[in-house]
Design a protein around this motif. Sequence first.
Motif, short mmCIF file in Angstrom:
data_model
loop_
_atom_site.label_atom_id
_atom_site.label_comp_id
_atom_site.label_asym_id
_atom_site.label_seq_id
_atom_site.Cartn_x
_atom_site.Cartn_y
_atom_site.Cartn_z
N ALA A 8 15.02 21.71 -1.62
CA ALA A 8 14.73 20.29 -1.80
C ALA A 8 14.33 19.67 -0.47
CB ALA A 8 15.95 19.58 -2.36
N PRO A 9 13.28 18.82 -0.44
CA PRO A 9 12.82 18.23 0.84
C PRO A 9 13.81 17.22 1.41
CG PRO A 9 11.61 17.31 -1.01
CD PRO A 9 12.44 18.43 -1.56
N PHE A 10 14.65 16.60 0.57
CA PHE A 10 15.61 15.60 1.04
C PHE A 10 17.01 15.96 0.54
CE2 PHE A 10 11.58 13.32 0.57
CZ PHE A 10 11.42 12.85 1.87
N ALA A 11 18.00 15.65 1.35
CA ALA A 11 19.38 15.86 0.94
C ALA A 11 19.76 14.85 -0.13
CB ALA A 11 20.31 15.72 2.15
N MET A 12 20.73 15.23 -0.97
CA MET A 12 21.16 14.35 -2.05
C MET A 12 21.66 13.02 -1.51
SD MET A 12 21.63 13.72 -5.22
CE MET A 12 21.40 15.32 -5.99
N ARG A 13 22.36 13.02 -0.38
CA ARG A 13 22.87 11.77 0.19
C ARG A 13 21.72 10.85 0.60
NH1 ARG A 13 27.00 12.33 5.06
NH2 ARG A 13 28.13 13.36 3.33
N THR A 14 20.68 11.41 1.17
CA THR A 14 19.53 10.59 1.57
C THR A 14 18.86 9.95 0.36
OG1 THR A 14 19.16 12.05 3.47
CG2 THR A 14 17.34 10.62 2.81
N VAL A 15 18.66 10.75 -0.68
CA VAL A 15 18.05 10.22 -1.90
C VAL A 15 18.90 9.12 -2.50
CG1 VAL A 15 17.30 10.81 -4.23
CG2 VAL A 15 16.85 12.37 -2.34
N LEU A 16 20.22 9.32 -2.52
CA LEU A 16 21.12 8.33 -3.10
C LEU A 16 21.06 7.02 -2.33
CD1 LEU A 16 23.24 7.81 -5.25
CD2 LEU A 16 24.99 8.66 -3.68
N VAL A 17 21.04 7.10 -0.99
CA VAL A 17 20.96 5.88 -0.18
C VAL A 17 19.65 5.15 -0.42
CG1 VAL A 17 20.81 5.03 2.20
CG2 VAL A 17 22.54 6.72 1.60
N LEU A 18 18.55 5.89 -0.51
CA LEU A 18 17.25 5.26 -0.77
C LEU A 18 17.22 4.58 -2.14
CD1 LEU A 18 14.80 7.98 0.64
CD2 LEU A 18 15.41 5.79 1.67
N ILE A 20 19.82 3.40 -3.84
CA ILE A 20 20.69 2.21 -3.81
C ILE A 20 19.99 1.06 -3.09
CG2 ILE A 20 22.85 1.28 -2.88
CD1 ILE A 20 24.11 3.99 -3.37
N LEU A 21 19.35 1.35 -1.95
CA LEU A 21 18.63 0.30 -1.23
C LEU A 21 17.48 -0.26 -2.08
CD1 LEU A 21 18.43 1.78 2.38
CD2 LEU A 21 19.89 -0.07 1.56
N GLY A 22 16.78 0.61 -2.80
CA GLY A 22 15.70 0.13 -3.65
C GLY A 22 16.19 -0.76 -4.77
N VAL A 23 17.31 -0.37 -5.40
CA VAL A 23 17.88 -1.18 -6.49
C VAL A 23 18.34 -2.54 -5.96
CG1 VAL A 23 19.78 -1.34 -8.14
CG2 VAL A 23 18.52 0.80 -7.89
N VAL A 24 19.04 -2.54 -4.82
CA VAL A 24 19.53 -3.81 -4.25
C VAL A 24 18.35 -4.71 -3.87
CG1 VAL A 24 20.77 -4.82 -2.31
CG2 VAL A 24 21.70 -2.83 -3.48
N ALA A 25 17.30 -4.13 -3.27
CA ALA A 25 16.14 -4.93 -2.88
C ALA A 25 15.44 -5.51 -4.10
CB ALA A 25 15.17 -4.08 -2.06
N PHE A 26 15.34 -4.71 -5.17
CA PHE A 26 14.68 -5.21 -6.38
C PHE A 26 15.49 -6.34 -7.02
CE2 PHE A 26 14.21 -4.99 -11.03
CZ PHE A 26 12.87 -5.30 -11.13
N LEU A 27 16.81 -6.17 -7.10
CA LEU A 27 17.64 -7.23 -7.67
C LEU A 27 17.57 -8.49 -6.82
CD1 LEU A 27 20.81 -5.25 -8.81
CD2 LEU A 27 18.97 -6.16 -10.22
N GLY A 28 17.54 -8.33 -5.50
CA GLY A 28 17.42 -9.50 -4.63
C GLY A 28 16.10 -10.22 -4.85
N PHE A 29 15.03 -9.45 -5.01
CA PHE A 29 13.73 -10.08 -5.27
C PHE A 29 13.74 -10.84 -6.58
CE2 PHE A 29 9.67 -9.67 -7.53
CZ PHE A 29 8.85 -10.39 -6.68
#
Length: 392
Positions: A8-18, A20-29
């Motif tokens: 896998a090109p990215f670790a599971m932790r990195t994908v999870l953080v990305l 979560i940040l995307g969901v929070v940013a979308f909800l904020g928008f």
Amino acid sequence: MSGENARAPFAMRTVLVLVILGVVAFLGFVLLAAYADDLQPAQRPGNHALAPSAVGFAGAAELVRRVHGSATMIRREADLGTHDTLVVTLSPGTDPDALKKLLDRRVSQPTILVLPKWLTFPRRDKPGWVTSFGTLPAEMVEKQLTKLTLVKITDNGPGLRTITGGELEPVYADTEDGDSEQIFTDPDGRLLVAWMKKRPLLIVADPDLLDNQGLKTLEGAERAMQILGAFEGRAIAFDLTLHGFGRNPNLLKLAFEAPFLPLTLCLLLAALLAGWHAMLRFGPPLPEARAVAFGKRAIVENGAALLRLARRRHRTGDRYAALIREVAASATGAPASLPPEALDRYLDRLDKDGEPFTALADRAADARDTRTLLDAARALYQWKRTVTREHR
């Protein structure tokens, strides 16, 4: 490519953080888009009852609070039908259609219409302050009223604006002698404030009669209260809908307010669970298949693909019959020195109850389509199992 397991090109932790940040940013928008109007600064410069600048009307609202105890701010279009006296302040950019729509809802309710005059822009060094760069041409003010009535706006000597029109009439007040006299006029008798005939509408031609700079003296405050109290016995409210402070319901707001908030939370939870399910992998990732496979199986599959592409599969029956001949002869102990004709006669005698081998081989060799070939091949295979005792 290599058959090694792909990493896998990215670790599971990195994908999870990305995620979560995307969901929070979308909800904020979404939240900011839903409540953008409510989050605007209440004291931003402008020609409204919350503006503390010289051309604002926060002073008039505060004056009403001190005299009458309260001043209502109308932020929703649904509240424009209030029985209170509604003070509607126009800005240079007010749309005539929006003004007509507002006044049509108050055709039988008391309204004070304050026309615009000053052209300003906000000061960066002092929030809430404005700098004037002239006055709005009288012709533009007249155009804002074209949906209501035809008027003429003029500037008098003292710098105040007056108004005239066929559907306007002066404002009168009773004197101590019991007579009536015109009020709100300039020294030449021209109207600063006028009644609209056949409807409870008072038009203020010059905003300096009510704005903050006009209230800097006691005389100006008394004059403002006289205008605001033109409709006796009515409370006073100020319109903010024309200035973008509206709190009209929309779909985004409804999604985050009762009674739809629980449904929104359930949908959000379902989306998060679906996303989490999509992130999980059942076992290690499958290795990427080779473009050209190894071994005999690959040769057979490639050969079959070529025959299928050439539409010649039904012409392979004689080859299959020859393969069955060799297998059956070897399994039954046929002499290796037998010529082909003798070998066929030998194989025909092996199954006395069934169809002879030569007949089956001829059917396979003469097949005209794939279906006929498959039937002949099944018969040959079953014959082989019978004579070699594979069925036992």
